[in-house]
Scaffold this active site. Structure first.
Site, PDB file in Angstrom:
ATOM      1  N   ASN A  71     107.676  88.881  44.709  1.00 13.47           N
ATOM      2  CA  ASN A  71     107.493  89.928  43.597  1.00 13.47           C
ATOM      3  C   ASN A  71     107.391  88.262  42.374  1.00 13.47           C
ATOM      4  O   ASN A  71     108.584  88.766  41.883  1.00 13.47           O
ATOM      5  CB  ASN A  71     108.446  90.822  43.544  1.00 13.47           C
ATOM      6  CG  ASN A  71     109.118  91.286  43.064  1.00 13.47           C
ATOM      7  OD1 ASN A  71     107.940  92.098  41.771  1.00 13.47           O
ATOM      8  ND2 ASN A  71     109.616  92.277  43.361  1.00 13.47           N
ATOM      9  N   GLY A 109     106.850 107.080  42.234  1.00 12.86           N
ATOM     10  CA  GLY A 109     106.815 107.806  42.328  1.00 12.86           C
ATOM     11  C   GLY A 109     105.331 108.676  41.697  1.00 12.86           C
ATOM     12  O   GLY A 109     104.117 107.920  41.435  1.00 12.86           O
ATOM     13  N   GLY A 133     102.130 103.272  44.259  1.00 17.30           N
ATOM     14  CA  GLY A 133     102.666 103.571  43.528  1.00 17.30           C
ATOM     15  C   GLY A 133     102.176 105.528  43.920  1.00 17.30           C
ATOM     16  O   GLY A 133     100.576 105.114  44.208  1.00 17.30           O
ATOM     17  N   LYS A 191     113.188  93.834  51.528  1.00 17.23           N
ATOM     18  CA  LYS A 191     113.430  94.033  49.929  1.00 17.23           C
ATOM     19  C   LYS A 191     113.052  91.966  49.459  1.00 17.23           C
ATOM     20  O   LYS A 191     113.334  91.077  50.159  1.00 17.23           O
ATOM     21  CB  LYS A 191     114.798  94.524  49.959  1.00 17.23           C
ATOM     22  CG  LYS A 191     115.864  94.198  49.040  1.00 17.23           C
ATOM     23  CD  LYS A 191     115.220  94.464  47.804  1.00 17.23           C
ATOM     24  CE  LYS A 191     115.943  95.299  46.305  1.00 17.23           C
ATOM     25  NZ  LYS A 191     115.401  95.848  45.373  1.00 17.23           N
ATOM     26  N   CYS A 199     109.471  92.426  38.892  1.00 18.02           N
ATOM     27  CA  CYS A 199     110.380  92.986  39.313  1.00 18.02           C
ATOM     28  C   CYS A 199     110.829  93.505  37.859  1.00 18.02           C
ATOM     29  O   CYS A 199     111.070  92.368  37.153  1.00 18.02           O
ATOM     30  CB  CYS A 199     111.319  93.060  39.622  1.00 18.02           C
ATOM     31  SG  CYS A 199     113.380  93.180  39.621  1.00 18.02           S
ATOM     32  N   MET A 239     117.713  98.327  39.733  1.00 17.29           N
ATOM     33  CA  MET A 239     118.060  98.357  40.960  1.00 17.29           C
ATOM     34  C   MET A 239     119.003  96.818  41.000  1.00 17.29           C
ATOM     35  O   MET A 239     119.985  96.927  41.581  1.00 17.29           O
ATOM     36  CB  MET A 239     117.703  97.471  42.416  1.00 17.29           C
ATOM     37  CG  MET A 239     116.994  99.737  42.739  1.00 17.29           C
ATOM     38  SD  MET A 239     118.453 100.784  42.978  1.00 17.29           S
ATOM     39  CE  MET A 239     118.886  99.719  44.703  1.00 17.29           C
ATOM     40  N   GLY A 240     118.208  95.701  40.258  1.00 16.47           N
ATOM     41  CA  GLY A 240     119.374  94.346  39.334  1.00 16.47           C
ATOM     42  C   GLY A 240     118.343  93.672  40.948  1.00 16.47           C
ATOM     43  O   GLY A 240     119.069  92.428  41.595  1.00 16.47           O
TER      44      GLY A 240
END
Length: 313
Positions: A127, A222, A250, A47, A130, A73-74
């Protein structure tokens, strides 16, 4: 089927399979990481972590439907020290990628510096994409000057292979700008794409949104985003230096989807929404489906068709 080669390499890191999890999907806790280490995934990634633990946004913050998912999600995570020291207490042979997502330039530099002290981390994925942190700052991946300045500072001291997780891009100007920046630095790979920001999904029975943060707006992932993921993979395959690998992410739900990502130029793929739906068994299923699909195409390796997407004339 044993003769079909789906192994790959990213910056001289050998992956027994080109299929791995996406950061954010069942890779936050000790149990989740141990499950991934035991799975048939070619590598694992954590994560996206910050310097200290984050609880993330209020729930409900994730929702799935037939064609996709929405989340805000944050960045919930256990903090970088948990992920760094988790590795010291276990034995494993699988490549281990650490995803980091600092909330400032200073925090990103600190996270990279901490990571460089640990030899059992094979690569870093920064990342820059986000969309759900609930700050007033725009997604870093669209702030090209800030990316350039941050990478310049990182590569003054970084010794590890570094990849960048990118947001989706939709026009040539953005593709060209970010590619010109990345081509100037010793980047090992890019991961594209993260979820498409600012979507909304409606529960028609309740006549309401389905997630609580950000007034129901969130990142869309998704199956539904596969065309955008493929376009980004193919664009970057044509624009980036050939020593920069592309990890496609993706819309992957089948071996055929993986084939399409590789055909567009991906070296490996990451699975997010579908992994959350199916759990750890997905890696065996996708591996078997990909091998069968490649065999039916009379190829023997993913390198036989990587980047060979034909264009209609």
């Amino acid at each position: 089927m044993d003769k079909i080669d789906i192994s790959t390499s990213i910056s001289n890191i050998k992956l027994s399979s080109c299929i791995m999890n996406a950061s954010g999907a069942l890779c936050s806790t000790e149990i989740e990481l141990l499950n991934l280490l035991k799975s048939s995934s070619g590598a694992i990634i954590t994560k996206s972590c910050t310097n200290i633990l984050r609880k993330g946004n209020l729930e409900p913050r994730y929702f799935e439907w037939k064609l996709g998912s929405i989340n805000s999600m944050g960045l919930p995570n256990l903090g970088i020290d948990f992920y760094l020291y988790f590795l010291e207490n276990i034995e494993f042979k699988k490549p281990f990628f650490l995803s980091i997502s600092g909330l400032s330039t200073e925090e990103n530099l600190l996270l990279v510096e901490k990571s460089n002290a640990f030899s059992n981390i094979d690569a870093l994925e920064l990342n820059f994409s986000c969309p759900n942190i609930n700050t007033n700052k725009k997604i870093l991946g669209y702030n090209f000057n800030e990316i350039s300045n941050l990478l310049e500072k990182i590569f003054e001291f970084n010794k590890k292979p570094v990849g960048i997780k990118l947001p989706p891009y939709f026009n040539d100007d953005h593709f060209n700008k970010i590619s010109n920046i990345l081509n100037k630095f010793p980047i090992s790979f890019v991961t594209c794409i993260n979820s498409i920001p600012n979507g909304i999904f409606i529960d028609i029975n309740k006549e309401s949104t389905v997630i609580r943060p950000n007034n129901g707006f969130g990142g869309i992932g998704g199956k539904i985003i596969k065309p955008f993921a493929l376009s980004n993979v193919n664009k970057f395959y044509s624009l980036l230096r050939k020593d920069i690998s592309i990890i496609g992410c993706g819309g992957i739900t089948s071996g055929k989807d993986i084939f399409e990502h590789i055909l567009c130029g991906a070296t490996a793929v990451q699975v997010g929404t579908q992994f959350i739906k199916e759990g750890i068994k997905i890696f065996d299923r996708l591996k078997n489906e990909l091998v069968s699909f490649i065999k039916n195409k009379d190829y023997s390796s993913i390198n036989n068709f990587k980047g060979n997407l034909k264009k209609v004339k």
